[in-house]
Design a protein around this motif. Structure first.
Motif, PDB file in Angstrom:
ATOM      1  N   TYR A   1    -124.631  68.035   9.470  1.00 32.79           N
ATOM      2  CA  TYR A   1    -123.631  69.034   9.117  1.00 32.79           C
ATOM      3  C   TYR A   1    -122.779  69.419  10.328  1.00 32.79           C
ATOM      4  O   TYR A   1    -123.107  69.084  11.473  1.00 32.79           O
ATOM      5  CB  TYR A   1    -124.305  70.296   8.571  1.00 32.79           C
ATOM      6  N   LYS A   2    -121.704  70.126  10.036  1.00 30.24           N
ATOM      7  CA  LYS A   2    -120.946  70.836  11.055  1.00 30.24           C
ATOM      8  C   LYS A   2    -121.087  72.326  10.772  1.00 30.24           C
ATOM      9  O   LYS A   2    -121.054  72.744   9.614  1.00 30.24           O
ATOM     10  CB  LYS A   2    -119.465  70.449  11.028  1.00 30.24           C
ATOM     11  N   ILE A   3    -121.244  73.104  11.815  1.00 30.71           N
ATOM     12  CA  ILE A   3    -121.244  74.551  11.663  1.00 30.71           C
ATOM     13  C   ILE A   3    -120.093  75.112  12.487  1.00 30.71           C
ATOM     14  O   ILE A   3    -119.845  74.655  13.614  1.00 30.71           O
ATOM     15  CB  ILE A   3    -122.581  75.195  12.089  1.00 30.71           C
ATOM     16  N   ARG A   4    -119.369  76.062  11.912  1.00 28.66           N
ATOM     17  CA  ARG A   4    -118.215  76.667  12.579  1.00 28.66           C
ATOM     18  C   ARG A   4    -118.355  78.184  12.513  1.00 28.66           C
ATOM     19  O   ARG A   4    -118.606  78.748  11.448  1.00 28.66           O
ATOM     20  CB  ARG A   4    -116.924  76.210  11.891  1.00 28.66           C
ATOM     21  N   ALA A   5    -118.222  78.818  13.669  1.00 26.74           N
ATOM     22  CA  ALA A   5    -118.352  80.274  13.723  1.00 26.74           C
ATOM     23  C   ALA A   5    -117.264  80.855  14.613  1.00 26.74           C
ATOM     24  O   ALA A   5    -116.875  80.252  15.615  1.00 26.74           O
ATOM     25  CB  ALA A   5    -119.729  80.666  14.260  1.00 26.74           C
ATOM     26  N   GLU A   6    -116.787  82.022  14.230  1.00 25.39           N
ATOM     27  CA  GLU A   6    -115.825  82.775  15.039  1.00 25.39           C
ATOM     28  C   GLU A   6    -116.517  84.066  15.467  1.00 25.39           C
ATOM     29  O   GLU A   6    -116.977  84.845  14.629  1.00 25.39           O
ATOM     30  CB  GLU A   6    -114.555  83.062  14.241  1.00 25.39           C
ATOM     31  N   TYR A   7    -116.586  84.300  16.775  1.00 23.85           N
ATOM     32  CA  TYR A   7    -117.356  85.427  17.290  1.00 23.85           C
ATOM     33  C   TYR A   7    -116.593  86.136  18.406  1.00 23.85           C
ATOM     34  O   TYR A   7    -115.659  85.599  19.003  1.00 23.85           O
ATOM     35  CB  TYR A   7    -118.708  84.941  17.832  1.00 23.85           C
ATOM     36  N   ARG A   8    -117.044  87.349  18.708  1.00 24.97           N
ATOM     37  CA  ARG A   8    -116.553  88.071  19.882  1.00 24.97           C
ATOM     38  C   ARG A   8    -117.613  89.084  20.308  1.00 24.97           C
ATOM     39  O   ARG A   8    -118.453  89.516  19.504  1.00 24.97           O
ATOM     40  CB  ARG A   8    -115.238  88.792  19.595  1.00 24.97           C
ATOM     41  N   PHE A   9    -117.577  89.459  21.577  1.00 26.58           N
ATOM     42  CA  PHE A   9    -118.467  90.483  22.102  1.00 26.58           C
ATOM     43  C   PHE A   9    -117.704  91.805  22.195  1.00 26.58           C
ATOM     44  O   PHE A   9    -116.524  91.824  22.535  1.00 26.58           O
ATOM     45  CB  PHE A   9    -119.001  90.082  23.475  1.00 26.58           C
TER      46      PHE A   9
ATOM     47  N   GLY B   1    -119.966  85.599  26.892  1.00 25.96           N
ATOM     48  CA  GLY B   1    -118.648  86.145  27.195  1.00 25.96           C
ATOM     49  C   GLY B   1    -118.510  86.391  28.682  1.00 25.96           C
ATOM     50  O   GLY B   1    -119.501  86.673  29.377  1.00 25.96           O
ATOM     51  N   GLY B   2    -117.279  86.283  29.192  1.00 26.07           N
ATOM     52  CA  GLY B   2    -117.040  86.515  30.609  1.00 26.07           C
ATOM     53  C   GLY B   2    -117.132  87.989  30.979  1.00 26.07           C
ATOM     54  O   GLY B   2    -117.005  88.873  30.126  1.00 26.07           O
ATOM     55  N   ASN B   3    -117.315  88.261  32.259  1.00 28.79           N
ATOM     56  CA  ASN B   3    -117.414  89.649  32.732  1.00 28.79           C
ATOM     57  C   ASN B   3    -116.083  90.189  33.223  1.00 28.79           C
ATOM     58  O   ASN B   3    -116.013  91.278  33.777  1.00 28.79           O
ATOM     59  CB  ASN B   3    -118.468  89.770  33.837  1.00 28.79           C
ATOM     60  N   GLY B   4    -115.018  89.420  33.035  1.00 30.37           N
ATOM     61  CA  GLY B   4    -113.699  89.863  33.459  1.00 30.37           C
ATOM     62  C   GLY B   4    -113.275  89.307  34.803  1.00 30.37           C
ATOM     63  O   GLY B   4    -112.108  89.417  35.187  1.00 30.37           O
ATOM     64  N   GLU B   5    -114.215  88.702  35.520  1.00 27.92           N
ATOM     65  CA  GLU B   5    -113.910  88.192  36.854  1.00 27.92           C
ATOM     66  C   GLU B   5    -114.425  86.766  37.087  1.00 27.92           C
ATOM     67  O   GLU B   5    -113.671  85.888  37.490  1.00 27.92           O
ATOM     68  CB  GLU B   5    -114.514  89.125  37.918  1.00 27.92           C
ATOM     69  N   ASP B   6    -115.697  86.560  36.852  1.00 24.60           N
ATOM     70  CA  ASP B   6    -116.338  85.307  37.244  1.00 24.60           C
ATOM     71  C   ASP B   6    -116.304  84.276  36.122  1.00 24.60           C
ATOM     72  O   ASP B   6    -116.268  84.622  34.939  1.00 24.60           O
ATOM     73  CB  ASP B   6    -117.796  85.576  37.631  1.00 24.60           C
ATOM     74  N   PRO B   7    -116.329  82.987  36.483  1.00 26.98           N
ATOM     75  CA  PRO B   7    -116.415  81.943  35.452  1.00 26.98           C
ATOM     76  C   PRO B   7    -117.766  81.994  34.753  1.00 26.98           C
ATOM     77  O   PRO B   7    -118.813  82.213  35.386  1.00 26.98           O
ATOM     78  CB  PRO B   7    -116.236  80.648  36.252  1.00 26.98           C
TER      79      PRO B   7
END
Length: 275
Positions: free
Chosen positions: A106-114, A158-164
């Motif tokens: 299968y393929k699974i697709r999700a849209e997320y955010r923190f 998710g990023g912390n706003g500064e670091d990769p």
């Protein structure tokens, strides 16, 4: 006269050939469009945007089905991992399982955010951290105090706003995989994705081909692939799941996590693939 006739005749045949070729190309294009439309229509929506029907929570230290502190909920049409009702986090790792069926190809697709802030006392590594647990053991087989299901984790960060900080990484609770032709036993490895800071929506897609190959995509870009997902017979979580000498995992359940940071999903869907 003969040369003129031959020229006209040749041009006529050339025009007919062009016409036939155009019709064939249009037919191929139409067929391809129909195939794509058919594929889109075959996606199975796991989250309906209204409630948690067909989903079952499991938290460390609690019986299957207990939604500890009302952590998993639907808010404004979004599947939300919330810590509003928590005083502090004390190792109660949570997973929300899609309970209707297991999946193999299968393929699974999700849209997320923190969103928001991490629960008090949450571990440092769990800041802006969630995951898609694939090829997971049946949640009914988890022990009451088990922290993570034996599974292949597509780690969402998710990023912390500064670091990769990459996302769609790989973690392996109770499992191993093969990478570059060799058994890979470390618990986690980073993908080559970009970093996504703030509360922006990110689309992750994973193609799973049974026990053969798994590919991770982020916003349409390939970021990782590996083969031969399998049980780690040296990990206690896999005890009782191994079938003889066969360690390969070719199917399992799907879940999302609650690891102490609020997260939202606005889409989770699966496209079954041919065996």
């Amino acid at each position: 006269m003969s040369n003129l006739f031959d020229t006209v005749f040749s041009k006529s045949h050339f025009s007919v050939a062009l016409l036939v070729l155009s019709v064939l190309l249009m037919g191929c294009q139409t067929s391809e469009e129909e195939t794509n439309q058919s594929s889109d229509s075959e996606w199975i929506t796991l989250f309906n945007g209204k409630d948690l029907d067909n989903w079952t929570p499991k938290f460390t230290g609690y019986d299957l089905g207990t939604n500890y502190n009302n952590t998993f909920r639907v808010e404004d049409g979004l599947l939300t991992v919330s810590y509003e009702e928590w005083d502090q986090f004390d190792g109660e790792f949570g997973h929300l399982f899609y309970n209707e069926r297991a999946f193999s190809n299968y393929k699974i697709r999700a849209e997320y955010r923190f969103i928001g802030e991490q629960a008090p006392n949450g571990p440092g590594w769990a800041i802006r951290n969630n995951g898609l647990m694939l090829h997971s053991q049946d949640p009914n087989s988890m022990s009451k105090d088990q922290d993570f299901p034996t599974s292949i984790e597509v780690q969402l960060l998710g990023g912390n706003g500064e670091d990769p900080r990459s996302t769609a990484n790989l973690c392996t609770p109770g499992t191993n995989v093969v990478m570059d032709g060799e058994l890979f036993t470390p618990h986690c490895v980073n993908s080559n994705s970009k970093t996504y800071h703030g509360d922006q929506w990110v689309t992750v897609e994973v193609e799973v081909r049974g026990s053969d190959i798994v590919k991770h995509y982020v916003n349409g870009e390939t970021v990782m692939d590996y083969t031969d997902p399998q049980y780690d017979k040296n990990d206690g979580r896999s005890k009782g799941l191994v079938d003889g000498d066969n360690l390969l995992i070719d199917n399992g359940y799907i879940s999302i996590q609650a690891e102490s940071h609020p997260t939202q999903f606005r889409k989770i869907e699966v496209l079954p693939l041919d065996e």
